[in-house]
Design a protein around this motif. Structure first.
Motif, short mmCIF file in Angstrom:
data_model
loop_
_atom_site.label_atom_id
_atom_site.label_comp_id
_atom_site.label_asym_id
_atom_site.label_seq_id
_atom_site.Cartn_x
_atom_site.Cartn_y
_atom_site.Cartn_z
N THR A 285 -3.33 1.50 -3.67
CA THR A 285 -4.07 1.90 -2.47
C THR A 285 -4.46 0.71 -1.60
OG1 THR A 285 -6.17 1.83 -3.69
CG2 THR A 285 -5.00 3.94 -3.62
N ALA A 286 -4.31 -0.50 -2.10
CA ALA A 286 -4.56 -1.71 -1.31
C ALA A 286 -3.63 -2.80 -1.81
CB ALA A 286 -6.02 -2.16 -1.43
N ALA A 287 -2.76 -3.29 -0.94
CA ALA A 287 -1.77 -4.28 -1.34
C ALA A 287 -2.46 -5.57 -1.77
CB ALA A 287 -0.81 -4.56 -0.19
N GLU B 256 0.84 -1.20 0.00
CA GLU B 256 0.00 0.00 0.00
C GLU B 256 0.87 1.25 0.00
OE1 GLU B 256 -3.46 2.13 2.73
OE2 GLU B 256 -2.87 0.04 3.13
#
Length: 401
Positions: free
Chosen positions: A127-129, A63
């Motif tokens: 924005t989100a791993a 992220e």
């Protein structure tokens, strides 16, 4: 009288699946698969993306990471772009995942920088791993090459045909759909649109049977009507019909003008009394080429119930079905009705509530009560030992849909 179960079993025993043939997928719908379909290659064929997004090395996409977009991979592309440190490739759903990538970050999990003329951004921020292997469909994860995709005996519907195509086959080997000839007998019969004189009635049995055959995935070969004084013509029609089975209605009882019995009994068709109501008079035999001949009563309700109980299962066995029977349920009677003495009863019924069943008409199971057919949703099958069904009794019901 012969128990109805015994009569049905001898019909099923005589009905052997038709020879197999190889046909294009476009003609195989509704047929029964005669041999296994084996995949020619892995399914999927290659690692591909399950999402529109960006192919990345997961270790480099936590992220907040900013990655340079250095390639654009569309579905159908043969490209395998290299990805260096801190780089990603835009990828479309179904496109091959670059060998250097091990996960896909979906579009909605990124913030994109300025785009070029093709809409490809210069960079993205994660924005989100992604999870390990995120949104990557692995080669062969559905089926490995050489696996059985469809087993013999499967009825080929749209999904099954798609599976055969995905396995790399444009043709399949199936039992072909039986072609069935229908012959209605009776001097009293006229076209439905005609104006009946005294003693005449509209002919509806061939309409019923033609529709029932099609609804069962079977083919209608021909339809004929024969007068009661045309026994020789009837015999010629039965012999000449280019069909895998022949269904006759009317003239199968003990009346003075029962043309079917007169014409076909000398040819080996056996006529018996079956312990069922409606449908006690039944005839069955085979032509010289082995095609089954079903001789049914003439009254429409008897034709409808005889088709469902006896003829349809035998024809589906010809078509290669391992289980040719309708779905059955146990339901509770929500109204009482009388049953014939010493015979099993097949009664057109309507479904009443979540687990109830009631007669389709107030007239019971008389073979002349044609109106009950239009309302019927199922057939109640009552054993010969039952003289009266009482409200609340548990009844075996054959579902018609």
């Amino acid at each position: 009288m012969i128990p109805w179960e015994e009569h049905r079993e001898r019909l099923l025993t005589a009905a052997r699946p038709l020879p197999a043939a190889t046909v294009p997928l476009s003609l195989a719908g509704g047929c029964v698969l005669a041999s296994d379909v084996v995949t020619r290659w892995p399914v999927p064929l290659f690692d591909n993306s399950a999402m529109d997004g960006y192919a990345v090395r997961r270790a480099e996409a936590p992220e907040g990471a900013r990655l340079a977009v250095v390639a654009d991979v569309a579905a159908g592309s043969a490209e395998d772009p290299e990805l260096g440190a801190g780089e990603a490739a835009r990828i479309m759903t179904g496109a091959p995942v670059p060998t250097a990538a091990d996960a896909v970050v979906p579009l909605e999990a990124t913030v994109a920088g300025p785009a070029d003329a093709r809409g490809v951004p210069g960079w993205i921020e994660v924005t989100a791993a992604p999870a390990p292997g995120a949104h990557v469909r692995r080669r062969g994860e559905d089926l490995a090459a050489g696996s059985v995709s469809l087993s013999a005996g499967v009825v080929l519907g749209p999904w099954q045909l798609a599976a055969a195509a995905a396995a790399g086959h444009a043709e399949v080997t199936v039992h072909r759909r039986p072609r069935v000839a229908v012959i209605s007998t009776g001097t009293e019969l006229i076209d439905p649109a005609g104006t009946p004189r005294r003693g005449q009635i509209p002919e509806s049995n061939s309409v019923l049977l033609a529709a029932a055959l099609r609804a069962s995935g079977l083919d209608l070969a021909s339809v004929d009507r024969v007068r009661d004084d045309e026994g020789e013509r009837l015999a010629r029609l039965v012999d000449a019909a280019e069909a895998d089975a022949v269904i006759l209605t009317g003239g199968a009882s003990v009346g003075a003008y029962d043309v079917v019995k007169e014409a076909l009994a000398p040819r080996g068709v056996a006529f018996d009394r079956i312990g069922i109501q409606p449908g006690k008079p039944q005839g069955f035999g085979t032509r010289a080429d082995g095609a089954p001949i079903f001789a049914l009563p003439g009254n429409p309700v008897a034709v409808a119930t005889s088709f469902e109980v006896f003829v349809r299962p035998a024809l589906l066995r010809l078509a290669g079905r391992a289980d040719p029977f309708r779905r059955e349920e146990l339901r509770r009677a929500t109204a009482p009705w009388r049953c014939p003495a010493g015979r099993a009863q097949v009664l057109p019924v309507v479904l009443d509530g979540p687990d109830g069943v009631a007669p389709a008409t107030a007239g019971g199971s008389g073979s002349h009560l044609v109106a009950s057919l239009a309302a019927a949703e199922a057939l109640a099958i009552v054993p010969a030992s039952v003289e009266r069904v009482m409200e609340g009794d548990e009844i075996l019901v054959m579902m018609l849909a």
